[in-house]
Enzyme design. Structure first.
Site, PDB file in Angstrom:
ATOM      1  N   ASN A 149     107.631  85.647  66.621  1.00  0.00           N
ATOM      2  CA  ASN A 149     108.911  85.810  67.313  1.00  0.00           C
ATOM      3  C   ASN A 149     109.185  84.565  68.145  1.00  0.00           C
ATOM      4  O   ASN A 149     108.756  84.452  69.287  1.00  0.00           O
ATOM      5  CB  ASN A 149     108.878  87.063  68.189  1.00  0.00           C
ATOM      6  CG  ASN A 149     110.239  87.385  68.784  1.00  0.00           C
ATOM      7  OD1 ASN A 149     111.214  86.669  68.545  1.00  0.00           O
ATOM      8  ND2 ASN A 149     110.307  88.455  69.550  1.00  0.00           N
ATOM      9  N   ASN A 154     117.090  87.029  70.194  1.00  0.00           N
ATOM     10  CA  ASN A 154     117.830  87.559  69.034  1.00  0.00           C
ATOM     11  C   ASN A 154     117.210  88.857  68.495  1.00  0.00           C
ATOM     12  O   ASN A 154     117.589  89.322  67.426  1.00  0.00           O
ATOM     13  CB  ASN A 154     117.945  86.499  67.925  1.00  0.00           C
ATOM     14  CG  ASN A 154     116.593  86.138  67.308  1.00  0.00           C
ATOM     15  OD1 ASN A 154     115.586  86.814  67.549  1.00  0.00           O
ATOM     16  ND2 ASN A 154     116.579  85.080  66.505  1.00  0.00           N
ATOM     17  N   ASP A 155     116.283  89.440  69.221  1.00  0.00           N
ATOM     18  CA  ASP A 155     115.655  90.671  68.718  1.00  0.00           C
ATOM     19  C   ASP A 155     116.696  91.781  68.533  1.00  0.00           C
ATOM     20  O   ASP A 155     116.639  92.546  67.574  1.00  0.00           O
ATOM     21  CB  ASP A 155     114.552  91.161  69.685  1.00  0.00           C
ATOM     22  CG  ASP A 155     113.373  90.191  69.730  1.00  0.00           C
ATOM     23  OD1 ASP A 155     113.456  89.140  69.065  1.00  0.00           O
ATOM     24  OD2 ASP A 155     112.390  90.488  70.427  1.00  0.00           O
ATOM     25  N   GLY A 174     111.038  91.833  65.718  1.00  0.00           N
ATOM     26  CA  GLY A 174     111.620  90.657  66.381  1.00  0.00           C
ATOM     27  C   GLY A 174     111.192  89.303  65.848  1.00  0.00           C
ATOM     28  O   GLY A 174     111.658  88.268  66.323  1.00  0.00           O
ATOM     29  N   ASP A 176     111.164  85.992  63.583  1.00  0.00           N
ATOM     30  CA  ASP A 176     112.381  85.283  63.177  1.00  0.00           C
ATOM     31  C   ASP A 176     112.080  83.901  62.595  1.00  0.00           C
ATOM     32  O   ASP A 176     110.915  83.484  62.492  1.00  0.00           O
ATOM     33  CB  ASP A 176     113.353  85.179  64.358  1.00  0.00           C
ATOM     34  CG  ASP A 176     112.668  84.664  65.625  1.00  0.00           C
ATOM     35  OD1 ASP A 176     111.780  83.805  65.490  1.00  0.00           O
ATOM     36  OD2 ASP A 176     113.011  85.146  66.724  1.00  0.00           O
ATOM     37  N   ASP A 341     112.565  90.055  43.078  1.00  0.00           N
ATOM     38  CA  ASP A 341     112.041  91.399  43.281  1.00  0.00           C
ATOM     39  C   ASP A 341     112.254  92.245  42.019  1.00  0.00           C
ATOM     40  O   ASP A 341     113.154  91.984  41.232  1.00  0.00           O
ATOM     41  CB  ASP A 341     112.837  91.995  44.448  1.00  0.00           C
ATOM     42  CG  ASP A 341     112.271  93.294  44.967  1.00  0.00           C
ATOM     43  OD1 ASP A 341     111.089  93.313  45.318  1.00  0.00           O
ATOM     44  OD2 ASP A 341     113.024  94.288  45.023  1.00  0.00           O
ATOM     45  N   GLU A 370     108.536  89.641  39.992  1.00  0.00           N
ATOM     46  CA  GLU A 370     107.645  90.751  40.331  1.00  0.00           C
ATOM     47  C   GLU A 370     107.697  91.778  39.195  1.00  0.00           C
ATOM     48  O   GLU A 370     108.645  92.541  39.080  1.00  0.00           O
ATOM     49  CB  GLU A 370     108.070  91.423  41.644  1.00  0.00           C
ATOM     50  CG  GLU A 370     107.139  92.568  42.021  1.00  0.00           C
ATOM     51  CD  GLU A 370     107.767  93.602  42.952  1.00  0.00           C
ATOM     52  OE1 GLU A 370     107.018  94.235  43.696  1.00  0.00           O
ATOM     53  OE2 GLU A 370     108.998  93.786  42.934  1.00  0.00           O
TER      54      GLU A 370
END
Ligand code: CA
Length: 626
Positions: A149, A154-155, A174, A176, A341, A370
């Site tokens: 974090n 910006n959390d 949180g 980032d 994905d 994946e």
């Protein structure tokens, strides 16, 4: 003729209503149309493809007509859809078109109802960009919400539905982009060359949004991770340190809060079911010659989750929207690779078209898919090859080695036997003939979706070293999961939050900082130093990156293999038994030919004769032959 008459009579009142509506609309003073969104938000001059399809979204935009007056750019076609609030503009951009701003003018009759300023940017022609990844690389996978974090401010962000709650294992914690930038040196020191970051794009969902796989804006970094500009700065900072970045992408589904949620361009934008229908998650159905239609439909058209809308990539407009989005990010950031994905879940012909278009723009680019299947044959189908019975060409450059992951998870936990222990590694690798190129496989012992390696190995440091020694010396491109190097634990059955815990020290005020040696326990330092040593050694060893693999059937609990180029040779001995073993090396004469001595990579052992070597119980040895 009668049919036509009948139709006319039936539809007459609707036609009349429609006619009156248009008359009414035209009689009004032209209302300004507020264009809420144009995707992609900008583009570049000089791309390989001349075509660009813009999604334009604004109230009744379909009732107006778009025009562009700019040298080298023409609107080929305007495509209308079920919702009147969209128009798709097919732009043709000539190779001579210069970068610059231009207006897209929307008119009703002669009246201008909206003007949208669009940018065609200059491409950055840096040869270091879009370099792809390969066998000289080692990948470090991290989950951005859980790694570091760097900006507690910006959390929580206005407009973002889920607030930070670090006490909830499945909440947002949180982490980032700034945190990742702060820790680039840590990753580089560890010896990784490439970072795969779980999705950074906006996931504005009410709960369980931290993982990033329910994207609600394909063109925007989640505010809680930072801005698009921050992401770009991350790429620049990483490239400045010689690190590559792989972006995680999802084409199978989007978060149900995507901007079009209440106003789909057309109903077939999503695969619709009379009631919520979950995918059966049976990826093998797609290439199963005996598959039933209903199983196939459930697999490909079923929804991954209630919060994840299943996209219908057979709609060509949606297909284009996704393909352009990926190209946009590659170009905008100078990405080095993509991890895609749930590879078998979208329509496979669409995926092949996507790969084709990405490689047309970036011939050296790499995408790792994946394909979460446990059999090499099933995985091999998806790695580009000429052997698929149905003629399918995926054009996919790389694929994850799930079969080997399962084998690694078992091999070092088991007693050696005919089909247990390292025999499992041997047997999975012996099936490499199914792959067009086994070196294109990305191998791993754990990732964000499964049990953490140290937990799988019963928190046994010896087993851990054996697994790491194997991972960084066998064929393919190795990938580790953040925290594996400091023995982070967690089982998937406890909940995904437990396999994605916060990296200790990543948050201001954390009681322990495992990013530094002082903050790590003795065992953690042993593990960290072992991984760091191996990864940094691998970085400079051509044989272990590219060399031909020759392996020997495990004997007496010892699995031996060689990685060999014309002038370099690495020998690996993994003793998975509970006793020290003296290995008679005459069996390896073919590989040892021309070599007289060997230097251990892991300690100071030096062999001045290559006739026998003692390998300690539950230990690896790695030698450079001289
Ligand atoms: Ca933060």
């Amino acid at each position: 003729m009668d049919d036509v008459k009948l139709w006319f009579m039936k539809s007459f009142k609707f036609t009349l209503l429609g006619f009156l509506f248009v008359l009414f609309a035209l009689s009004l003073p032209a209302q300004k149309i507020n264009i809420q969104r144009v995707d992609p938000p900008f583009w570049w001059a000089g791309m390989a493809s001349a075509n660009l399809q813009l999604l334009v979204y604004g109230d009744n935009i379909s009732l107006s007509k778009a025009s562009i007056d700019y040298p080298g750019i023409e609107i080929g076609k305007s495509i209308l859809v079920e919702s009147p609030n969209y128009v798709f503009l097919d732009l043709v951009i000539s190779p001579d078109a210069k970068a610059g701003d231009f207006d897209i003018v929307f008119k009703k009759g002669n009246k201008v109802v909206s003007t949208y300023s669009y940018q065609l940017l200059e491409r950055v022609n840096d040869k270091g960009l879009h370099q792809g990844f390969g066998n000289s690389d080692a990948i470090y996978l991290l989950m951005p919400d859980r790694f570091s974090n760097g900006n507690p401010d910006n959390d929580d962000m206005p407009g973002m539905l889920e607030k930070a709650d670090r006490s909830n294992p499945n909440g947002r914690h949180g982490g980032d982009i700034k945190g990742i930038i702060n820790k680039l040196d840590y990753i580089k020191d560890l010896g990784a060359t490439t970072i795969w970051i779980n999705p950074l794009l906006e996931n504005n969902m009410p709960a369980y949004s931290y993982h990033g796989y329910a994207v609600t804006d394909l063109y925007k970094v989640d505010l809680r991770f930072g801005s698009n500009e921050d992401y770009k700065n991350l790429l620049a900072a990483a490239h400045g340190k010689g690190l590559k970045i792989i972006q995680d992408m999802v084409f199978n589904h989007l978060g149900t809060n995507y901007f079009w949620k209440d106003d789909l361009p057309s109903r077939d934008w999503y695969n619709q079911w009379p009631e919520f229908t979950r995918s059966n998650y049976r990826g093998g159905v797609v290439n199963d010659p005996h598959a039933s239609v209903s199983d196939y439909n459930k697999m490909v058209k079923g929804w991954f989750d209630k919060s994840m809308a299943d996209l219908n990539q057979n709609n060509p407009l949606l297909a284009n929207y996704l393909i352009q989005n990926s190209i946009w990010w590659i170009e905008y950031l100078g990405l080095d690779g993509i991890r895609q994905d749930t590879y078998p879940y979208p329509y496979k012909e669409f995926m092949a078209e996507w790969m084709k278009r990405v490689l047309e723009e970036y011939p050296d680019f790499n995408v790792v898919g994946e394909v979460w299947l446990s059999y090499p044959q099933a995985v091999a189908y998806w790695l580009e090859n000429d052997n698929n019975a149905d003629g399918y060409h995926s054009k996919l450059t790389n694929v994850f080695d799930f079969p080997l992951m399962y084998a690694i998870s078992k091999a070092f936990n088991e007693d050696e036997g005919w089909s247990t222990g390292t025999s499992q590694l041997y047997e999975v690798l012996s099936q490499d003939y199914v792959y067009s190129d086994p070196q294109k496989l990305v191998l791993f012992a754990d990732n964000h979706d499964g049990d953490r390696l140290f937990s799988k190995l019963g928190e046994d440091l010896d087993k851990f070293k054996l697994a790491m020694a194997f991972l960084f010396t066998t064929r393919g491109i190795p990938q580790i999961y953040y925290g594996t190097e400091i023995l982070m634990t967690g089982f998937e059955h406890q909940g995904h939050g437990y396999i994605r815990k916060d990296f200790p020290g990543g948050w201001p005020g954390d009681p322990v900082d495992a990013f530094s040696a002082r903050g790590r326990s003795t065992d953690q330092n042993t593990a960290y130093n072992f991984v760091k040593h191996l990864m940094n050694w691998r970085k400079n060893n051509k044989a272990v990156q590219e060399g031909k693999l020759t392996h020997y059937v495990p004997e007496n609990g010892v699995y031996v293999f060689f990685r060999q180029t014309e002038d370099e040779c690495v020998m690996v001995l993994l003793n998975n038994s509970k006793e020290d073993r003296e290995v008679d090396m005459r069996r390896f004469a073919v590989n040892l030919k021309g070599y007289k001595t060997a230097k251990s990579v892991l300690d100071r052992t030096f062999l001045d004769r290559l006739d026998k070597v003692v390998v300690k119980a539950k230990s690896p040895m790695i030698f450079e032959l001289e």
